[in-house]
Design a protein around this motif. Sequence first.
Motif, PDB file in Angstrom:
ATOM      1  N   ALA A 139       0.825  -1.210   0.000  1.00 57.10           N
ATOM      2  CA  ALA A 139       0.000   0.000   0.000  1.00 57.10           C
ATOM      3  C   ALA A 139       0.857   1.258   0.000  1.00 57.10           C
ATOM      4  N   GLN A 140       1.957   1.243   0.754  1.00 59.03           N
ATOM      5  CA  GLN A 140       2.812   2.429   0.790  1.00 59.03           C
ATOM      6  C   GLN A 140       3.719   2.494  -0.437  1.00 59.03           C
ATOM      7  N   LEU A 141       4.305   1.369  -0.827  1.00 58.51           N
ATOM      8  CA  LEU A 141       5.235   1.354  -1.958  1.00 58.51           C
ATOM      9  C   LEU A 141       4.581   1.777  -3.262  1.00 58.51           C
ATOM     10  N   ALA A 142       3.302   1.482  -3.435  1.00 56.25           N
ATOM     11  CA  ALA A 142       2.613   1.817  -4.683  1.00 56.25           C
ATOM     12  C   ALA A 142       2.636   3.310  -4.965  1.00 56.25           C
ATOM     13  N   PHE A 143       2.880   4.118  -3.936  1.00 59.28           N
ATOM     14  CA  PHE A 143       2.912   5.572  -4.110  1.00 59.28           C
ATOM     15  C   PHE A 143       4.311   6.143  -3.876  1.00 59.28           C
ATOM     16  N   LEU A 144       5.315   5.248  -3.871  1.00 68.32           N
ATOM     17  CA  LEU A 144       6.716   5.664  -3.710  1.00 68.32           C
ATOM     18  C   LEU A 144       7.565   4.952  -4.761  1.00 68.32           C
ATOM     19  N   PRO A 145       7.524   5.404  -6.007  1.00 63.47           N
ATOM     20  CA  PRO A 145       8.234   4.699  -7.085  1.00 63.47           C
ATOM     21  C   PRO A 145       9.723   4.483  -6.828  1.00 63.47           C
ATOM     22  N   ALA A 146      10.409   5.482  -6.288  1.00 59.60           N
ATOM     23  CA  ALA A 146      11.845   5.336  -6.058  1.00 59.60           C
ATOM     24  C   ALA A 146      12.124   4.248  -5.022  1.00 59.60           C
ATOM     25  N   GLU A 147      11.333   4.233  -3.951  1.00 59.98           N
ATOM     26  CA  GLU A 147      11.498   3.201  -2.928  1.00 59.98           C
ATOM     27  C   GLU A 147      11.122   1.835  -3.481  1.00 59.98           C
ATOM     28  N   THR A 148      10.145   1.807  -4.358  1.00 64.26           N
ATOM     29  CA  THR A 148       9.713   0.545  -4.954  1.00 64.26           C
ATOM     30  C   THR A 148      10.854  -0.148  -5.674  1.00 64.26           C
ATOM     31  N   GLU A 149      11.611   0.589  -6.482  1.00 70.00           N
ATOM     32  CA  GLU A 149      12.701  -0.020  -7.237  1.00 70.00           C
ATOM     33  C   GLU A 149      13.760  -0.602  -6.306  1.00 70.00           C
ATOM     34  N   ARG A 150      14.037   0.093  -5.220  1.00 68.12           N
ATOM     35  CA  ARG A 150      15.032  -0.406  -4.254  1.00 68.12           C
ATOM     36  C   ARG A 150      14.542  -1.683  -3.581  1.00 68.12           C
ATOM     37  N   VAL A 151      13.266  -1.701  -3.192  1.00 73.80           N
ATOM     38  CA  VAL A 151      12.720  -2.886  -2.521  1.00 73.80           C
ATOM     39  C   VAL A 151      12.626  -4.060  -3.487  1.00 73.80           C
ATOM     40  N   LEU A 152      12.173  -3.804  -4.712  1.00 75.69           N
ATOM     41  CA  LEU A 152      12.037  -4.889  -5.680  1.00 75.69           C
ATOM     42  C   LEU A 152      13.379  -5.525  -6.010  1.00 75.69           C
ATOM     43  N   ALA A 153      14.433  -4.729  -5.957  1.00 76.33           N
ATOM     44  CA  ALA A 153      15.772  -5.257  -6.260  1.00 76.33           C
ATOM     45  C   ALA A 153      16.236  -6.268  -5.216  1.00 76.33           C
ATOM     46  N   SER A 154      15.631  -6.228  -4.024  1.00 76.06           N
ATOM     47  CA  SER A 154      16.055  -7.142  -2.957  1.00 76.06           C
ATOM     48  C   SER A 154      14.911  -8.010  -2.441  1.00 76.06           C
ATOM     49  N   ALA A 155      13.804  -8.066  -3.189  1.00 75.02           N
ATOM     50  CA  ALA A 155      12.622  -8.802  -2.731  1.00 75.02           C
ATOM     51  C   ALA A 155      12.763 -10.294  -3.009  1.00 75.02           C
ATOM     52  N   HIS A 156      13.748 -10.912  -2.364  1.00 78.53           N
ATOM     53  CA  HIS A 156      14.029 -12.323  -2.620  1.00 78.53           C
ATOM     54  C   HIS A 156      13.595 -13.230  -1.467  1.00 78.53           C
ATOM     55  N   ARG A 157      13.254 -12.633  -0.330  1.00 79.24           N
ATOM     56  CA  ARG A 157      12.893 -13.443   0.829  1.00 79.24           C
ATOM     57  C   ARG A 157      11.501 -14.049   0.646  1.00 79.24           C
ATOM     58  N   SER A 158      11.434 -15.356   0.701  1.00 82.52           N
ATOM     59  CA  SER A 158      10.160 -16.048   0.603  1.00 82.52           C
ATOM     60  C   SER A 158       9.745 -16.470   2.007  1.00 82.52           C
ATOM     61  N   MET A 159       8.705 -15.817   2.542  1.00 79.13           N
ATOM     62  CA  MET A 159       8.257 -16.112   3.900  1.00 79.13           C
ATOM     63  C   MET A 159       7.407 -17.374   3.943  1.00 79.13           C
ATOM     64  N   THR A 160       6.614 -17.588   2.903  1.00 84.87           N
ATOM     65  CA  THR A 160       5.793 -18.787   2.757  1.00 84.87           C
ATOM     66  C   THR A 160       5.806 -19.177   1.278  1.00 84.87           C
ATOM     67  N   GLY A 161       5.115 -20.244   0.965  1.00 85.27           N
ATOM     68  CA  GLY A 161       5.014 -20.642  -0.438  1.00 85.27           C
ATOM     69  C   GLY A 161       4.188 -19.681  -1.270  1.00 85.27           C
ATOM     70  N   GLU A 162       3.476 -18.761  -0.605  1.00 79.79           N
ATOM     71  CA  GLU A 162       2.629 -17.799  -1.305  1.00 79.79           C
ATOM     72  C   GLU A 162       3.306 -16.451  -1.520  1.00 79.79           C
ATOM     73  N   THR A 163       4.485 -16.251  -0.952  1.00 81.00           N
ATOM     74  CA  THR A 163       5.165 -14.959  -1.075  1.00 81.00           C
ATOM     75  C   THR A 163       5.545 -14.696  -2.529  1.00 81.00           C
ATOM     76  N   ILE A 164       5.199 -13.516  -3.008  1.00 80.94           N
ATOM     77  CA  ILE A 164       5.559 -13.125  -4.373  1.00 80.94           C
ATOM     78  C   ILE A 164       6.959 -12.513  -4.344  1.00 80.94           C
ATOM     79  N   THR A 165       7.890 -13.112  -5.062  1.00 83.56           N
ATOM     80  CA  THR A 165       9.259 -12.603  -5.115  1.00 83.56           C
ATOM     81  C   THR A 165       9.674 -12.174  -6.513  1.00 83.56           C
ATOM     82  N   ASP A 166       8.826 -12.411  -7.492  1.00 81.23           N
ATOM     83  CA  ASP A 166       9.135 -12.017  -8.872  1.00 81.23           C
ATOM     84  C   ASP A 166       8.909 -10.514  -9.018  1.00 81.23           C
ATOM     85  N   ALA A 167       9.945  -9.779  -9.420  1.00 77.28           N
ATOM     86  CA  ALA A 167       9.874  -8.320  -9.495  1.00 77.28           C
ATOM     87  C   ALA A 167       8.809  -7.851 -10.470  1.00 77.28           C
ATOM     88  N   ALA A 168       8.690  -8.512 -11.598  1.00 80.87           N
ATOM     89  CA  ALA A 168       7.704  -8.107 -12.604  1.00 80.87           C
ATOM     90  C   ALA A 168       6.289  -8.279 -12.076  1.00 80.87           C
TER      91      ALA A 168
END
Length: 251
Positions: A139-168
């Motif tokens: 909800a917060q990242l959707a309105f912070l494009p610059a922060e989004t790119e930084r987070v997506l670059a490191s969004a590799h942690r899978s907390m469960t089998g349902e965690t989305i880690t694909d940047a696209a």
Amino acid sequence: MIQSVDRAARVLFALQGERRLGIAELATRLELAPSTVHGIVRTLAAHYLVVQDPGSGRYQLGPAVLRLGNVYLDTLELRSRAMSWSEELARRTGMAVRTGVLAGEDMVIIHHEPRPDGSRQMPETGIVIPAHASALGKAQLAFLPAETERVLASAHRSMTGETITDAAELRKELGAVARTALAEEKDEAVLGESSVAAPIFGASGTAIGAIAVVLPTTDWPVGEPVRDALREAARNVSRELGAIRWPAQST
């Protein structure tokens, strides 16, 4: 950047993630000489920011960290504004309510309103959830494009089998959140728990946090009355913080 301060901060964050670590483990984790880490830890211990466990000899975060955290919470206007609206939202929906802020790649819960059913619930203020695995973070990242790119670059942690880690896939989902101002997550951070969140904006029009209702996945999906109540709470908190409009445009 001051190197010594940066290293001390890295020690604290490493202890946050692993609870207890020895000097050798910290040195390996931070890629620093053990003698350097030992000096940093001794300095932090002198200020009670870390303490040594007598049994294992390992180090953990100390009581001064809690004191600093409490001061931060007490002076945070977002939290003070969100508290009454969170209570009202919990009453209207019968669900637990979380308010969080982005800190690096994570969302930190700054206020937790428990379910109003009188059941015993663990306090959640202070817990950390990966931003990419939480409705609050989306909800917060959707309105912070610059922060989004930084987070997506490191969004590799899978907390469960349902965690989305694909940047696209995450970027596509954030685009939808920017249009609706509501974010969802189902079992992505914790199995059996789902949530819906809405962004909170400050006087500058920047997304400074988010508020969410949390429910058992067995009760999913959330009905439109709950979504309307969530939107209203987010709008009211934003208004009290000086936001001109809700939602604001992404910046």
